[in-house]
Design an enzyme around this catalytic site. Sequence first.
Site, PDB file in Angstrom:
ATOM      1  N   GLU A   1       0.859  -1.190   0.000  1.00 65.73           N
ATOM      2  CA  GLU A   1       0.000   0.000   0.000  1.00 65.73           C
ATOM      3  C   GLU A   1       0.885   1.226   0.000  1.00 65.73           C
ATOM      4  O   GLU A   1       1.548   1.531   0.993  1.00 65.73           O
ATOM      5  CB  GLU A   1      -0.907  -0.008   1.237  1.00 65.73           C
ATOM      6  CG  GLU A   1      -1.770   1.242   1.345  1.00 65.73           C
ATOM      7  CD  GLU A   1      -2.485   1.344   2.686  1.00 65.73           C
ATOM      8  OE1 GLU A   1      -2.735   0.303   3.334  1.00 65.73           O
ATOM      9  OE2 GLU A   1      -2.776   2.479   3.095  1.00 65.73           O
TER      10      GLU A   1
ATOM     11  N   ARG B   1       0.734  10.484  -0.052  1.00 65.03           N
ATOM     12  CA  ARG B   1       1.111  11.513   0.929  1.00 65.03           C
ATOM     13  C   ARG B   1       2.296  12.344   0.483  1.00 65.03           C
ATOM     14  O   ARG B   1       2.724  13.231   1.196  1.00 65.03           O
ATOM     15  CB  ARG B   1       1.461  10.863   2.270  1.00 65.03           C
ATOM     16  CG  ARG B   1       0.286  10.163   2.890  1.00 65.03           C
ATOM     17  CD  ARG B   1       0.614   9.610   4.252  1.00 65.03           C
ATOM     18  NE  ARG B   1      -0.389   8.635   4.608  1.00 65.03           N
ATOM     19  CZ  ARG B   1      -0.342   7.867   5.692  1.00 65.03           C
ATOM     20  NH1 ARG B   1       0.662   7.982   6.524  1.00 65.03           N
ATOM     21  NH2 ARG B   1      -1.311   7.006   5.927  1.00 65.03           N
TER      22      ARG B   1
ATOM     23  N   THR C   1      -4.280   6.044   1.529  1.00 68.65           N
ATOM     24  CA  THR C   1      -4.639   7.430   1.831  1.00 68.65           C
ATOM     25  C   THR C   1      -5.506   8.041   0.725  1.00 68.65           C
ATOM     26  O   THR C   1      -5.352   9.205   0.354  1.00 68.65           O
ATOM     27  CB  THR C   1      -3.397   8.317   2.123  1.00 68.65           C
ATOM     28  OG1 THR C   1      -2.431   7.560   2.893  1.00 68.65           O
ATOM     29  CG2 THR C   1      -3.771   9.537   2.955  1.00 68.65           C
TER      30      THR C   1
ATOM     31  N   LYS D   1     -11.129  -1.587   6.684  1.00 70.99           N
ATOM     32  CA  LYS D   1      -9.904  -1.279   7.425  1.00 70.99           C
ATOM     33  C   LYS D   1     -10.331  -0.645   8.748  1.00 70.99           C
ATOM     34  O   LYS D   1     -11.077   0.341   8.735  1.00 70.99           O
ATOM     35  CB  LYS D   1      -9.067  -0.298   6.599  1.00 70.99           C
ATOM     36  CG  LYS D   1      -7.978   0.427   7.366  1.00 70.99           C
ATOM     37  CD  LYS D   1      -7.174   1.322   6.430  1.00 70.99           C
ATOM     38  CE  LYS D   1      -6.248   2.236   7.227  1.00 70.99           C
ATOM     39  NZ  LYS D   1      -5.215   2.874   6.392  1.00 70.99           N
TER      40      LYS D   1
HETATM   41  C1  3PG Z   1      -0.812   4.994   8.402  1.00 71.64           C
HETATM   42  O1  3PG Z   1      -1.815   5.435   7.888  1.00 71.64           O
HETATM   43  O2  3PG Z   1       0.250   5.612   8.499  1.00 71.64           O
HETATM   44  C2  3PG Z   1      -0.911   3.605   8.856  1.00 71.64           C
HETATM   45  O3  3PG Z   1      -2.014   3.459   9.632  1.00 71.64           O
HETATM   46  C3  3PG Z   1       0.299   3.102   9.513  1.00 71.64           C
HETATM   47  O4  3PG Z   1       0.210   3.275  10.851  1.00 71.64           O
HETATM   48  P1  3PG Z   1       1.428   2.834  11.739  1.00 71.64           P
HETATM   49  O5  3PG Z   1       2.570   3.735  11.377  1.00 71.64           O
HETATM   50  O6  3PG Z   1       0.946   3.069  13.147  1.00 71.64           O
HETATM   51  O7  3PG Z   1       1.712   1.385  11.442  1.00 71.64           O
END
Ligand code: 3PG
Length: 210
Positions: A40, A44, A68, A128
């Site tokens: 994934e 960002r 995202t 999710k």
């Molecule tokens: C995110 O959106 O950054 C993910 O949920 C990852 O979260 P984490 O860094 O707590 O694993």
Amino acid sequence: MDILDIMRTGPVIPVIVIDRLEDAVPLARALVAGGVRVLELTLRTPVALKAIEAIANEVEGAIIGVGTITRPEDFDASLKAGALFGVSPGLTPELVAAAWDSALPLLPGVMTPSDVIAARTAGFTELKLFPAQQAGGVGMLQALSGPFPDLRFCPTGGISGTTAAQFLALPNVACVGGSWLTPGDAVASRDWGRITTLARGTADLRPAAH
Ligand code: 3PG
């Protein structure tokens, strides 16, 4: 592949942030070499879509998705880049409409029972849980299994290599997501060997019965 196939491919979906486009392919290859095929890559950074395109074109064995997703226009852009699935941190009526207009399978984010009902009403049965640990973690997923026995979750957020197995042992958890396979310092120093080692560590996280 539909979302459930993707969730069942491996126990962990790494959540990836790419700052330098040239890191995308070697990072994805490092994860695939460690047996982690579903990736994934989050929207960002300015290079995210180009990074997805590079992985889609160059990394054999990778099942590249986009993370995202927060805007309707993200669906088309992600499909054009070659993404095979999408993940969103939440779900809005605009995103539901865009998802049903798009060929990109979506794993939508939920955090509350009302979110779950809204997502299920919109037709989603794979969700999710985000942010998973902050939402209540393992106890929250156990509680959700009562009213929602038909739903499967990919908890993400606050999960680590040491807590992942507790989540994966739950019958309503198909996989987990997290960023611990791609630590910022390993990516910054291009330590692809360390990322492959971390990926290999996920192989026995899921109980044999799942
Ligand atoms: C995110 O959106 O950054 C993910 O949920 C990852 O979260 P984490 O860094 O707590 O694993």
